[in-house]
Design a protein around this motif. Structure first.
Motif, PDB file in Angstrom:
ATOM      1  N   UNK A 155       0.859  -1.187   0.000  1.00 43.04           N
ATOM      2  CA  UNK A 155       0.000   0.000   0.000  1.00 43.04           C
ATOM      3  C   UNK A 155       0.893   1.235   0.000  1.00 43.04           C
ATOM      4  N   UNK A 156       0.717   2.069  -1.004  1.00 43.39           N
ATOM      5  CA  UNK A 156       1.496   3.302  -1.133  1.00 43.39           C
ATOM      6  C   UNK A 156       0.531   4.459  -0.888  1.00 43.39           C
ATOM      7  N   UNK A 157       0.702   5.114   0.249  1.00 42.74           N
ATOM      8  CA  UNK A 157      -0.201   6.205   0.625  1.00 42.74           C
ATOM      9  C   UNK A 157       0.414   7.554   0.265  1.00 42.74           C
ATOM     10  N   UNK A 158      -0.381   8.454  -0.244  1.00 44.64           N
ATOM     11  CA  UNK A 158       0.106   9.821  -0.463  1.00 44.64           C
ATOM     12  C   UNK A 158      -0.930  10.794   0.081  1.00 44.64           C
ATOM     13  N   UNK A 159      -0.480  11.967   0.438  1.00 43.08           N
ATOM     14  CA  UNK A 159      -1.409  12.972   0.950  1.00 43.08           C
ATOM     15  C   UNK A 159      -0.792  14.366   0.871  1.00 43.08           C
ATOM     16  N   UNK A 160      -1.632  15.349   1.152  1.00 43.87           N
ATOM     17  CA  UNK A 160      -1.158  16.718   1.358  1.00 43.87           C
ATOM     18  C   UNK A 160      -1.155  16.923   2.869  1.00 43.87           C
ATOM     19  N   UNK A 161      -0.159  17.615   3.378  1.00 44.52           N
ATOM     20  CA  UNK A 161      -0.079  17.793   4.825  1.00 44.52           C
ATOM     21  C   UNK A 161       0.486  19.160   5.160  1.00 44.52           C
ATOM     22  N   UNK A 162       0.182  19.605   6.370  1.00 43.80           N
ATOM     23  CA  UNK A 162       0.728  20.868   6.863  1.00 43.80           C
ATOM     24  C   UNK A 162       2.045  20.591   7.581  1.00 43.80           C
ATOM     25  N   UNK A 178      -5.801  24.692  15.066  1.00 46.26           N
ATOM     26  CA  UNK A 178      -5.478  25.992  15.664  1.00 46.26           C
ATOM     27  C   UNK A 178      -3.964  26.017  15.926  1.00 46.26           C
ATOM     28  N   UNK A 179      -3.396  27.208  16.097  1.00 42.50           N
ATOM     29  CA  UNK A 179      -1.965  27.272  16.443  1.00 42.50           C
ATOM     30  C   UNK A 179      -1.654  26.472  17.707  1.00 42.50           C
ATOM     31  N   UNK A 180      -2.555  26.466  18.691  1.00 43.35           N
ATOM     32  CA  UNK A 180      -2.311  25.708  19.929  1.00 43.35           C
ATOM     33  C   UNK A 180      -2.276  24.203  19.636  1.00 43.35           C
ATOM     34  N   UNK A 181      -3.149  23.763  18.756  1.00 42.79           N
ATOM     35  CA  UNK A 181      -3.145  22.331  18.389  1.00 42.79           C
ATOM     36  C   UNK A 181      -1.853  21.949  17.668  1.00 42.79           C
ATOM     37  N   UNK A 182      -1.360  22.876  16.880  1.00 46.31           N
ATOM     38  CA  UNK A 182      -0.102  22.592  16.167  1.00 46.31           C
ATOM     39  C   UNK A 182       1.077  22.559  17.151  1.00 46.31           C
ATOM     40  N   UNK A 183       1.052  23.443  18.145  1.00 41.67           N
ATOM     41  CA  UNK A 183       2.117  23.385  19.171  1.00 41.67           C
ATOM     42  C   UNK A 183       2.042  22.052  19.903  1.00 41.67           C
ATOM     43  N   UNK A 184       0.814  21.600  20.174  1.00 46.59           N
ATOM     44  CA  UNK A 184       0.626  20.292  20.825  1.00 46.59           C
ATOM     45  C   UNK A 184       1.209  19.179  19.940  1.00 46.59           C
ATOM     46  N   UNK A 239       2.191  20.968   1.848  1.00 44.76           N
ATOM     47  CA  UNK A 239       1.604  21.990   0.970  1.00 44.76           C
ATOM     48  C   UNK A 239       1.610  23.377   1.599  1.00 44.76           C
ATOM     49  N   UNK A 240       1.781  23.402   2.914  1.00 39.61           N
ATOM     50  CA  UNK A 240       1.725  24.685   3.641  1.00 39.61           C
ATOM     51  C   UNK A 240       2.368  24.481   4.997  1.00 39.61           C
ATOM     52  N   UNK A 241       2.805  25.543   5.608  1.00 39.64           N
ATOM     53  CA  UNK A 241       3.224  25.406   6.997  1.00 39.64           C
ATOM     54  C   UNK A 241       1.949  25.431   7.839  1.00 39.64           C
ATOM     55  N   UNK A 242       1.925  24.595   8.881  1.00 38.16           N
ATOM     56  CA  UNK A 242       0.712  24.432   9.679  1.00 38.16           C
ATOM     57  C   UNK A 242       0.357  25.740  10.400  1.00 38.16           C
ATOM     58  N   UNK A 243      -0.846  25.763  10.953  1.00 36.83           N
ATOM     59  CA  UNK A 243      -1.403  26.986  11.554  1.00 36.83           C
ATOM     60  C   UNK A 243      -0.464  27.591  12.599  1.00 36.83           C
ATOM     61  N   UNK A 244      -0.300  28.899  12.527  1.00 41.42           N
ATOM     62  CA  UNK A 244       0.483  29.609  13.533  1.00 41.42           C
ATOM     63  C   UNK A 244       1.973  29.665  13.240  1.00 41.42           C
ATOM     64  N   UNK A 245       2.442  28.878  12.274  1.00 38.15           N
ATOM     65  CA  UNK A 245       3.878  28.894  11.969  1.00 38.15           C
ATOM     66  C   UNK A 245       4.227  30.190  11.231  1.00 38.15           C
ATOM     67  N   UNK A 246       3.341  30.597  10.337  1.00 36.20           N
ATOM     68  CA  UNK A 246       3.520  31.903   9.678  1.00 36.20           C
ATOM     69  C   UNK A 246       2.265  32.742   9.971  1.00 36.20           C
ATOM     70  N   UNK A 247       2.275  33.993   9.530  1.00 38.43           N
ATOM     71  CA  UNK A 247       1.102  34.866   9.768  1.00 38.43           C
ATOM     72  C   UNK A 247      -0.021  34.562   8.785  1.00 38.43           C
TER      73      UNK A 247
END
Ligand code: HPA
Length: 277
Positions: free
Chosen positions: A109-116, A195-201, A235-243
């Protein structure tokens, strides 16, 4: 026979009436790779809607069908459009296509995805080989009566993303001069971005990337004894990493920009994996 297994067998029979192709590898196409299957030597196409009892993907830009064919000389089934938990399906339906592809013959199984990107060293456009995952925020697809025909009640998850397959993919990327990150993927349920807090977690917990799929699919596949590997497109930096606020349009744009390289890596990796398994 339990309900989940019975439904799976019905789908399998419905599939087999239409397609007799036996894939060696199953490929789940994430954002940006949606049209990958158009470039392979196609043998058969099966719309999800033509499979009795099959869940249907409702996300924009996600088509729902299996494409059977050859990547180089490797028989594969591509899942064009996955089923997400946030669409409202029970987890047993979300992973049904994965189980179905295994029943059809796929061992890999070869999985691919977009992720923060959670890891601060990452940048949008990076590709990350999945070393392990954290799936505690999404319900396990194995909850409920266990079907011993699929796998054991308590399945070991210590080597879910097969170390040998990862080595082969790393070597393939090196040969192609493609820079490949490696890290831990954490599945959130979505559909809202974190949320930025979830990303810090997530970062504290050891995640390098976050997304809304994949880990549950790996759990179901591991339960059935598949050899699993996966690559995330950051595809992007996760929430709160950039403005910058997060948007699906941005995710899609980076996924599309990275797609040509991602596709090449997937093609060469599948050929190398099939030779190695
Ligand atoms: N979070 C969750 N899922 C995603 C993201 C994200 O930042 N980017 C792409 N899929």
């Amino acid at each position: 026979m339990n309900e989940t297994y019975e439904k799976l067998l019905n789908c399998y029979e419905s599939c087999r009436k239409k397609v007799d192709f036996v894939p060696k590898a199953a490929l789940v196409l994430g954002s940006g790779l949606g049209d990958y299957a158009e470039g392979i030597r196609q043998e058969a196409v099966l719309d999800y809607q033509d499979i009795a009892g099959f869940p249907r993907s409702t996300v924009e830009g996600h088509q729902g069908r299996f494409i059977f064919g050859y990547v180089k000389d490797v028989p594969v089934v591509c899942m064009q459009g996955r089923v997400h938990y946030y669409e409202g399906y029970p987890m047993s339906d979300v992973v049904l296509p994965i189980r179905l592809m295994k029943l059809m013959g796929a061992e890999i199984l070869f999985l691919t995805n977009a992720a923060g990107g959670v890891n601060m060293d990452f940048a949008p456009g990076d590709l990350m080989l999945i070393r392990d995952h954290i799936s505690v925020l999404a319900p396990s697809p194995l909850i409920g009566p266990n079907s011993n025909s699929l796998g054991p009640r308590f399945c070991d998850m210590s080597d879910t993303y097969d170390a040998r397959l990862r080595r082969i993919i790393r070597r393939t990327a090196e040969k192609m001069d493609i820079s490949l990150r490696e890290g831990v993927y954490m599945q959130f349920t979505g559909p809202q971005y974190e949320t930025p807090a979830e990303i810090r977690m997530a970062r504290v917990l050891g995640a390098d990337a976050v997304g809304m799929s994949t880990a549950c699919e790996a759990v179901a596949a591991n339960h059935m004894g598949m050899h699993i590997c996966g690559i995330s497109c950051i595809t992007n930096m996760a929430a709160g990493v950039t403005d910058q606020p997060l948007s699906h349009a941005e995710v899609q744009k980076t996924a599309d920009r990275t797609a040509p390289l991602f596709k090449k890596l997937v093609t060469e990796s599948i050929a190398a994996l099939a030779a190695g398994v």
